[in-house]
Scaffold this active site. Structure first.
Site, PDB file in Angstrom:
ATOM      1  CD  GLU A  51       0.585   2.222   6.070  1.00 23.54           C
ATOM      2  OE1 GLU A  51       1.099   1.464   6.948  1.00 23.54           O
ATOM      3  OE2 GLU A  51      -0.487   2.788   5.983  1.00 23.54           O
ATOM      4  CG  HIS A 101      17.502  28.150   0.132  1.00 19.61           C
ATOM      5  ND1 HIS A 101      18.614  28.195  -0.722  1.00 19.61           N
ATOM      6  CD2 HIS A 101      16.651  29.017  -0.156  1.00 19.61           C
ATOM      7  CE1 HIS A 101      18.102  28.901  -1.850  1.00 19.61           C
ATOM      8  NE2 HIS A 101      17.163  29.428  -1.250  1.00 19.61           N
ATOM      9  NE  ARG A 152      14.720  24.531  -3.105  1.00 21.09           N
ATOM     10  CZ  ARG A 152      14.863  24.081  -4.228  1.00 21.09           C
ATOM     11  NH1 ARG A 152      15.285  24.673  -5.297  1.00 21.09           N
ATOM     12  NH2 ARG A 152      14.196  22.773  -4.506  1.00 21.09           N
ATOM     13  CD  GLN A 153       5.851  26.548   0.541  1.00 19.88           C
ATOM     14  OE1 GLN A 153       5.986  25.209   0.175  1.00 19.88           O
ATOM     15  NE2 GLN A 153       4.894  27.138   0.291  1.00 19.88           N
ATOM     16  CE  LYS A 207      20.116  34.638  -9.727  1.00 19.47           C
ATOM     17  NZ  LYS A 207      19.569  33.458  -9.107  1.00 19.47           N
ATOM     18  CG  ASP A 257      23.594  28.184  -6.017  1.00 22.17           C
ATOM     19  OD1 ASP A 257      23.412  28.955  -4.822  1.00 22.17           O
ATOM     20  OD2 ASP A 257      22.898  28.415  -6.961  1.00 22.17           O
ATOM     21  CG  ASP A 259      -0.033   0.147   2.587  1.00 16.72           C
ATOM     22  OD1 ASP A 259       0.897  -0.055   2.589  1.00 16.72           O
ATOM     23  OD2 ASP A 259      -0.951  -0.006   3.606  1.00 16.72           O
ATOM     24  NE  ARG A 278      12.109  36.438 -11.349  1.00 18.89           N
ATOM     25  CZ  ARG A 278      12.231  35.085 -11.453  1.00 18.89           C
ATOM     26  NH1 ARG A 278      11.720  34.262 -12.458  1.00 18.89           N
ATOM     27  NH2 ARG A 278      13.190  34.377 -10.735  1.00 18.89           N
TER      28      ARG A 278
END
Length: 286
Positions: free
Chosen positions: A35, A125, A92-93, A187, A214, A33, A189
């Site tokens: 799991e 991050h 990153r969020q 940068k 990076d 299933d 945008r």
């Protein structure tokens, strides 16, 4: 005792060597299933004073493995659980970018905190992510090891970060290498099209070897665009370094097509480009 997640087995082994702690063999099982279940037989045979869970959360399943490893240690009666997250997914969020969205990094940190006494992160991050944890959280800066695999005699090297906010990362690699200049990409945008135009802010690149630095390479789109710009300006060699070589989807193809002379990462995410280890740095922190 070192308890490895399935995505961090090589790093866990290296950390066991660096700390002289035993390395447990973990069985990873997936049921029909979907799991998951981790099993650590060594915990049934011996209850160590400390268990160190080492698990990069590169997938949602890896997050669950981490939580189960913590709980297995607690169930065995281990006095102290330390959780090393070499690469933290969802980091990153770190804010809600629009109404109705979660702060995913905070939610993940709360879950991890519930089963551990201490957390160790490698180059999150954003440094502020450490504040999301409800237990003591240390961060390790592994950028300096990225200088180790670079060619010993780069031509008038220039170390470039993806933006001004990450220039300290490039400076760390340059200092470890021992010579070279540091700059960053600017940068611009286009919010109508979503296109991003990148260019080095000050330093000339013609005939010079450039090291792109990076913290993470995910899709490789911005990095490959940066490499294109460098070749248009007559760069010498291009070497790409990152702490976390996520390299999702076709990122490797993008970078290869753009033209790189070397691609190096650490073993926070275990890829074929993971040429240097963060194990010794983690051992010092533990």
């Amino acid at each position: 005792m070192i308890l490895p997640g399935s995505a961090s087995q090589a790093l866990a082994a290296a950390l066991a060597d660096a700390t002289d702690e035993p390395l447990a063999t973990v069985e990873y099982q997936t049921f029909p299933d979907g799991e998951l279940l981790v099993s650590v037989d060594a915990l049934a045979e011996e209850t160590p004073e400390r268990a160190v869970v080492v698990a990069s959360t590169v997938t949602s399943d890896a997050h669950l493995e981490l939580l189960q490893l913590q709980d297995a240690a607690r169930e065995a009666g281990v006095d102290e659980v330390v959780t090393v997250v070499p690469y933290m997914g969802y980091a990153r969020q770190d804010s809600a970018f629009k109404a109705g969205q979660p702060v995913s990094a905070r939610a993940v940190a709360a879950a991890v905190s519930s089963g551990t006494d201490r957390v160790v992160l490698v180059n999150p991050h954003e440094e502020a992510i450490a504040e999301f944890f409800d237990v003591p959280c240390d961060t390790v800066d592994a950028a300096s090891v990225l200088a180790d695999p670079l060619p010993p005699k780069l031509a008038d090297p220039l170390f470039l970060s993806p933006d001004s906010g990450a220039i300290a990362l490039a400076e760390t690699v340059r200092d470890a290498y021992g010579t070279g200049d540091v700059d960053y990409f600017e940068k611009e945008r286009d919010y109508d099209t979503g296109d991003v135009e990148v260019s080095p802010s000050d330093a000339g690149v013609e005939g010079r070897d450039v090291v792109l630095v990076d913290d993470i390479i995910a899709t490789g789109s911005t990095m490959s665009e940066s490499i294109d710009v460098l070749h248009e300006r007559g760069v010498g060699g291009v070497f790409v370094t990152c702490v976390h070589p996520l390299l999702a989807a076709n990122a490797r193809t993008k970078l290869a097509s753009a033209g790189v002379d070397g691609l190096y990462g650490t073993d926070t995410i275990e890829r074929d480009v993971s040429t240097v280890s963060v194990a010794n740095m983690l051992a010092e922190t533990l």
